[in-house]
Design a protein around this motif. Structure first.
Motif, PDB file in Angstrom:
ATOM      1  N   GLY A   1       0.827  -1.208   0.000  1.00 20.45           N
ATOM      2  CA  GLY A   1       0.000   0.000   0.000  1.00 20.45           C
ATOM      3  C   GLY A   1       0.855   1.248   0.000  1.00 20.45           C
ATOM      4  N   ASP A   2       0.205   2.402  -0.041  1.00 21.05           N
ATOM      5  CA  ASP A   2       0.922   3.677  -0.159  1.00 21.05           C
ATOM      6  C   ASP A   2       1.244   4.282   1.204  1.00 21.05           C
ATOM      7  N   TYR A   3       1.951   3.529   2.037  1.00 17.06           N
ATOM      8  CA  TYR A   3       2.374   4.056   3.331  1.00 17.06           C
ATOM      9  C   TYR A   3       3.558   5.005   3.134  1.00 17.06           C
ATOM     10  N   ASN A   4       3.856   5.773   4.172  1.00 16.77           N
ATOM     11  CA  ASN A   4       4.916   6.777   4.113  1.00 16.77           C
ATOM     12  C   ASN A   4       6.206   6.240   4.727  1.00 16.77           C
ATOM     13  N   THR A   5       7.336   6.666   4.171  1.00 15.74           N
ATOM     14  CA  THR A   5       8.625   6.263   4.718  1.00 15.74           C
ATOM     15  C   THR A   5       9.486   7.490   5.009  1.00 15.74           C
ATOM     16  N   LEU A   6      10.287   7.389   6.041  1.00 15.55           N
ATOM     17  CA  LEU A   6      11.254   8.424   6.397  1.00 15.55           C
ATOM     18  C   LEU A   6      12.574   7.718   6.674  1.00 15.55           C
ATOM     19  N   THR A   7      13.552   7.963   5.831  1.00 18.02           N
ATOM     20  CA  THR A   7      14.852   7.304   5.991  1.00 18.02           C
ATOM     21  C   THR A   7      15.686   8.043   7.025  1.00 18.02           C
ATOM     22  N   LEU A   8      16.116   7.317   8.044  1.00 19.73           N
ATOM     23  CA  LEU A   8      16.955   7.878   9.098  1.00 19.73           C
ATOM     24  C   LEU A   8      18.337   7.246   8.990  1.00 19.73           C
ATOM     25  N   GLU A   9      19.317   8.092   8.701  1.00 15.62           N
ATOM     26  CA  GLU A   9      20.680   7.614   8.550  1.00 15.62           C
ATOM     27  C   GLU A   9      21.528   8.025   9.746  1.00 15.62           C
ATOM     28  N   GLU A  10      22.725   7.462   9.856  1.00 16.40           N
ATOM     29  CA  GLU A  10      23.612   7.799  10.964  1.00 16.40           C
ATOM     30  C   GLU A  10      23.969   9.285  10.938  1.00 16.40           C
ATOM     31  N   PRO A  11      24.266   9.882  12.068  1.00 18.84           N
ATOM     32  CA  PRO A  11      24.379   9.257  13.384  1.00 18.84           C
ATOM     33  C   PRO A  11      23.007   9.000  14.004  1.00 18.84           C
ATOM     34  N   PHE A  12      22.863   7.865  14.668  1.00 17.34           N
ATOM     35  CA  PHE A  12      21.577   7.459  15.234  1.00 17.34           C
ATOM     36  C   PHE A  12      21.448   7.950  16.685  1.00 17.34           C
ATOM     37  N   THR A  13      21.556   9.243  16.867  1.00 17.05           N
ATOM     38  CA  THR A  13      21.444   9.820  18.203  1.00 17.05           C
ATOM     39  C   THR A  13      19.974   9.825  18.650  1.00 17.05           C
ATOM     40  N   PRO A  14      19.729   9.850  19.946  1.00 14.65           N
ATOM     41  CA  PRO A  14      18.335   9.935  20.430  1.00 14.65           C
ATOM     42  C   PRO A  14      17.606  11.144  19.865  1.00 14.65           C
ATOM     43  N   GLU A  15      18.324  12.258  19.706  1.00 18.16           N
ATOM     44  CA  GLU A  15      17.703  13.488  19.229  1.00 18.16           C
ATOM     45  C   GLU A  15      17.226  13.369  17.788  1.00 18.16           C
ATOM     46  N   ARG A  16      17.965  12.625  16.959  1.00 17.41           N
ATOM     47  CA  ARG A  16      17.545  12.459  15.562  1.00 17.41           C
ATOM     48  C   ARG A  16      16.301  11.569  15.476  1.00 17.41           C
TER      49      ARG A  16
END
Length: 299
Positions: free
Chosen positions: A60-75
């Protein structure tokens, strides 16, 4: 400090899926999310797994958000904020393991400070802020967690030995699952799951099963039982006195943070009405005594 009557309130789901690589965490999370919202466009997945979220775009047409390093809590927190601003119903965080053990995650941040026990005093609050952001989200949250992999030699039905992969300890800070509504462990590459934590009582101590959209529907049925925030808002609007607002605020201690702005707004509205009534009464009284004042001047 006072006793209050226990009441069932509607809540946002906080669900966890854990398992070794290849056990179907992402796919299961998407089916679970669809069962919750019944609308693919209302699902957002925060992808830390090198684009694995897009592998199931045929669903289905769900949304994606790519999160790349650094994987800090704030990001991670920033990513959740972006999803909430898009008014999605379900946010999948796939996975939270990077926040703990990934590049720029808490373990690496701690090591950069020197790796001493006292250095956790600077890292733990940042990690807790991430956990709190999940718990206080306006959306339903599904998290996936990697498990460390172990292998054993097991015999199949024909008596032949084969190598079997198992998931062992979750790769995140210990105790996270206790914050969840329910936590499901995917136990093998056949996508079989079992509940390791279940506040709903729907899945605990039940036979292993495959997570699908029906699982999400069952959870939503459980979730929708009880007192809703919308119902409380209606009660606030019906309050005609400040005393009634105080009683209503005390009635729902678990909702106080969410309803406080509405309580204040209603109080200000009632104050305005009272001020207007007082002003009208003053005018009426002035008009009533005006003739006597005029006659006195005439004498």
């Amino acid at each position: 400090m006072r006793l209050t009557k226990a009441e069932r309130h509607q809540v946002k789901l906080r669900l966890g899926l854990s398992g070794a690589s290849g056990f179907g965490k992402t796919y299961s999370a998407l089916l679970l999310a669809f069962g919750i919202t019944n609308e693919w466009a209302k699902i957002a997945i925060i992808d830390t797994e090198n684009g694995s979220a897009s592998l199931y775009s045929h669903l289905g047409d769900y949304n994606t958000l790519t999160l790349e390093e650094p994987f800090t809590p704030e990001r991670y927190i920033e990513a959740i904020n972006i999803c909430e601003k898009a008014y999605v119903d379900v946010i999948i965080i796939d996975s939270i393991s990077h926040e703990w053990s990934g590049k720029g995650g808490c373990l690496e941040l701690h090591e950069q400070l020197g790796g001493k026990l006292q250095d956790w005093a600077k890292i733990s609050p940042r990690h807790q802020a991430f956990i709190d952001r999940i718990l206080n989200s306006t959306a339903h949250i599904i998290t996936t967690v990697r498990r460390k992999v172990d292998y054993t030699m097991d015999a199949d039905m024909n008596g032949k030995s084969k190598v079997v992969k198992h998931g062992t300890k979750e790769i995140t800070r210990e105790g996270f699952e206790y914050e969840l509504t329910a936590n499901f462990e995917l136990i093998n590459d056949k996508h079989l799951a079992k509940a390791s934590k279940d506040r709903t009582g729907l899945f605990m101590d039940k036979p292993e099963f495959i997570i699908n959209s029906t699982t999400g529907k069952k959870l939503m049925e459980w979730c929708n039982k009880g007192i809703s925030l919308d119902k409380i808002k209606e009660e606030i609007l019906k309050c005609e006195t400040i005393d009634a607002l105080k009683k209503l605020y005390a009635k729902y201690p678990s909702y106080q943070k969410k309803i406080q702005p509405l309580i204040v707004e209603r109080k200000e509205h009632l104050d305005d009405i009272n001020d207007q009534l007082v002003s009208k009464e003053d005018i009426v009284q002035q008009n009533e005594f005006a003739p006597y004042g005029d006659s006195g001047n005439q004498q």
